[in-house]
Design an enzyme around this catalytic site. Sequence first.
Site: not given
Length: 439
Positions: A39, A41, A107, A168, A170, A254, A425
Amino acid sequence: MTKTDLIIIGGGPGGYGAAGYAARLGLDVIVIEQASVGGTCLNVGCIPTKTWSHEADILRARRTADPTATIDFQRVRRRQQEVIEQLRNGVETLLSAPSIRLVKGKAHFIDAHTVATDEETFEAKHIIIATGSEAKMPPIAITDTQRVMTSTELLAIDHVPESLVIIGAGVIGMEFASIFQTFGSKVTVIEYLKECLPTLDSDIAKRLRKSMEKRGIDFHMQAGVTAITANGVTFERKGKQQTVSAEAILIATGRKPCLENLRLEAAGIAFTAKGITVDEQMRTSCQGIYAIGDVNGQTMLAHAASMQAIIAVNNILGRTDHIDLSIMPSAIFTYPEAASVGLSEDFCEAKGMEYTCRKGFFRANGKAMAMEETEGMVKLIADSDGKVVGCHAFGAHSADMIQEISSLMCMGVTIEQLRDMVHIHPTLGEILHDTSMIS
């Protein structure tokens, strides 16, 4: 006609995640993907941009010893492709399991149980739509298209542009702004809203933007772009019109769900421009059909798609789970890094909620000082009962700290309980514990 238990349309994080999970639980699965598996990503999103972010981190580290250090962009491009191909091979291996068949093609629905490509027709009682999203173009006049890119085209660029205008502020815009400023571009960001990253706590967002401004990135906030011409990007701010020219222009306004050509009407699936309508179990208006990930428009994050995949498959098999999608961590891999989960202080104030907000700072943390990463802050939000309901941060490894808080929120942990949890720590995670100790 090929019959199977489950058809999945889309091979991104939601689609291949659903396929692998369903196959492990005994279902025969067909996955239909028109492009490369993984995809947006994996191929043109999260993974390549994070590869570039890593290269930017290395370059900044080199410059502490050699201020004249520069980027070998061709090596960066080679490594980017190597990472993508290795991960893509892993997904292809997953989808080569005996109970999974991967079909290449576009599809579309014939009816509520039948899906077809140009070559074959498939039938199943259950169908999952996971077609993802694509870049959304703003309604502005564009007469110079040669320099205009979406994130997909910018990730394929063969050089570092001398100058880059980003429309943009974002997540996508801010990440590319940070990366290319480090690589050597002169970066300008134009944003319509008052502040960048509107889903982030406004205090954190402002501090992050100011930090990026100190590095030389120009921001024009509350600016509306009116045109892109051969002269550059023209925008209006406070009644005045300005034009900024650049070698490359990124439109990062977006994303929108990929719904075209699915013929959802043929199956009676309800949808809007924002995405396919689903309920909490990812069920669409048509029985047996589910929609997960960006295509349902709920939360456009890869990890949201992966969890929605589990919910959908569980519903198909009658399995119960306790996944709470309202607790959805997210990260912005700028420099400095930023991340958040849950409610922001802005939201609490707007809703008139009783809450407490504790602030912690990286400059007081030993590990941050040792790392030379003292710029950063954490905001920890608790409700009137002391339960942790949100956390927003910017600074080194913010995503890791927010993931800790996200896990604790899933367990309903209170500020008092967080105080009783030992933290190693020296770590940046101690900032969370120190913040919880504030009265």
